[in-house]
Design a protein around this motif. Structure first.
Motif, short mmCIF file in Angstrom:
data_model
loop_
_atom_site.label_atom_id
_atom_site.label_comp_id
_atom_site.label_asym_id
_atom_site.label_seq_id
_atom_site.Cartn_x
_atom_site.Cartn_y
_atom_site.Cartn_z
N ILE A 11 61.37 79.87 61.79
CA ILE A 11 62.55 80.74 61.86
C ILE A 11 62.26 82.08 61.18
O ILE A 11 62.66 83.15 61.66
N TYR A 12 61.55 82.04 60.05
CA TYR A 12 61.23 83.25 59.30
C TYR A 12 60.39 84.20 60.14
O TYR A 12 60.69 85.40 60.26
N ILE A 44 72.79 82.32 62.24
CA ILE A 44 72.14 81.42 63.20
C ILE A 44 70.81 80.90 62.67
O ILE A 44 70.46 79.73 62.83
N ALA A 45 70.05 81.78 62.02
CA ALA A 45 68.73 81.39 61.53
C ALA A 45 68.81 80.32 60.44
O ALA A 45 67.89 79.51 60.29
N PRO A 55 68.27 71.12 66.56
CA PRO A 55 66.94 71.53 67.06
C PRO A 55 66.70 73.02 66.78
O PRO A 55 67.62 73.83 66.79
N VAL A 56 65.44 73.36 66.56
CA VAL A 56 65.08 74.75 66.30
C VAL A 56 65.41 75.63 67.50
O VAL A 56 65.80 76.80 67.34
N MET A 63 69.10 83.74 69.21
CA MET A 63 68.47 84.93 68.65
C MET A 63 67.85 85.79 69.75
O MET A 63 67.91 87.03 69.69
N VAL A 64 67.27 85.16 70.75
CA VAL A 64 66.71 85.90 71.87
C VAL A 64 67.83 86.61 72.63
O VAL A 64 67.68 87.77 73.06
N ILE A 65 68.96 85.91 72.81
CA ILE A 65 70.10 86.51 73.50
C ILE A 65 70.62 87.72 72.74
O ILE A 65 70.92 88.77 73.33
N LEU A 66 70.75 87.59 71.41
CA LEU A 66 71.22 88.71 70.59
C LEU A 66 70.25 89.89 70.68
O LEU A 66 70.66 91.05 70.73
N LEU A 67 68.95 89.58 70.68
CA LEU A 67 67.95 90.64 70.81
C LEU A 67 68.10 91.36 72.15
O LEU A 67 68.07 92.60 72.20
N ALA A 68 68.29 90.59 73.20
CA ALA A 68 68.45 91.19 74.52
C ALA A 68 69.72 92.05 74.58
O ALA A 68 69.71 93.15 75.14
N LEU A 69 70.80 91.56 73.97
CA LEU A 69 72.05 92.32 73.96
C LEU A 69 71.90 93.61 73.17
O LEU A 69 72.42 94.66 73.57
#
Length: 227
Positions: A11-12, A44-45, A55-56, A63-69
């Motif tokens: 996660i880090y 979230i992390a 699950p991880v 986090m990927v969705i937030l990055l894309a947004l």
């Protein structure tokens, strides 16, 4: 315990990569969208780290969705600047041509004491010395003094100066900085020759800085005193 360590490390690393992809703006002064994204990412992390039943992937996917947004919203705001006012407040003028706009203070909920505190941090002592004060989108206050209270530039004083560029660290704690040397257009051989000419031993120096014009500044190591 090993599982906890691996999940935390994963996660880090992923969080660092996500923040790097978001750009330097995310690390500096945050706007509303950046602040919300940062809060969500941190929340979230932490979930799969504190609760191993989660699950991880349940953290990585959001986090990927937030990055894309974040990337998508930044792109849209660049193409349609008018949308920025919907997501963040525009700059607000608090003082205009020496006149304090009291309605602007009420709208921004800034007290006169807070305004005076910010003005003092700009080396001004009174509101009468301010020509213009603007509350920027990132929450910082830009203060422009009246011309008679502004510090004169060297050009106004008629002083000719030579700009040698920024000073960069080229040597620190026994390690030569190739990156710093490249920024000033030099190499190690030049630095060693320069230090030798000045009678300086690198092992006795704490750090050395240089600029593009070849000017050096150094700090010697502190001498250890016997108890």
């Amino acid at each position: 315990m090993i599982t906890l360590v691996l999940r935390t490390f994963l996660i880090y690393v992923f969080l660092i990569l996500t923040m790097r992809l978001m750009g330097k703006r995310q690390i500096g002064e945050l706007e509303v969208t950046d602040l919300v994204t940062t809060f969500l990412l941190s929340e979230i992390a932490s979930l799969p780290i504190t609760n191993q039943e989660i699950p991880v992937s349940f953290a990585l996917v959001p986090m990927v969705i937030l990055l894309a947004l974040e990337v998508f919203s930044s792109y849209i705001l660049l193409r349609i600047p008018r949308l920025k006012n919907l997501l963040s407040a525009p700059p607000t003028v608090l003082i205009h041509r020496g006149v304090l706009i009291q309605s602007a203070l009420r709208e921004t909920r800034i007290t006169i004491e807070e305004l005076m505190s910010e003005i003092r941090q700009q080396n001004l002592t009174d509101l009468s010395q301010v020509e213009c004060a603007i509350l920027e989108k990132n929450g910082k206050l830009t203060v422009l003094p009246k011309s008679k209270y502004a510090q004169p530039t060297q050009e106004q004083l008629g002083i000719e100066t030579q700009d040698g560029g920024l000073m960069h660290i080229v040597y620190s704690n026994g390690i030569y900085s190739d990156e710093g040397l490249s920024l000033v257009g030099r190499d190690r051989a030049w630095l060693l020759k320069k230090l030798k000419r000045k009678g300086l031993e690198p092992s006795r120096l704490f750090c050395v800085t240089a600029n593009e014009s070849g000017k050096l500044f150094w700090i010697e190591k502190e001498k250890k005193t016997k108890k």
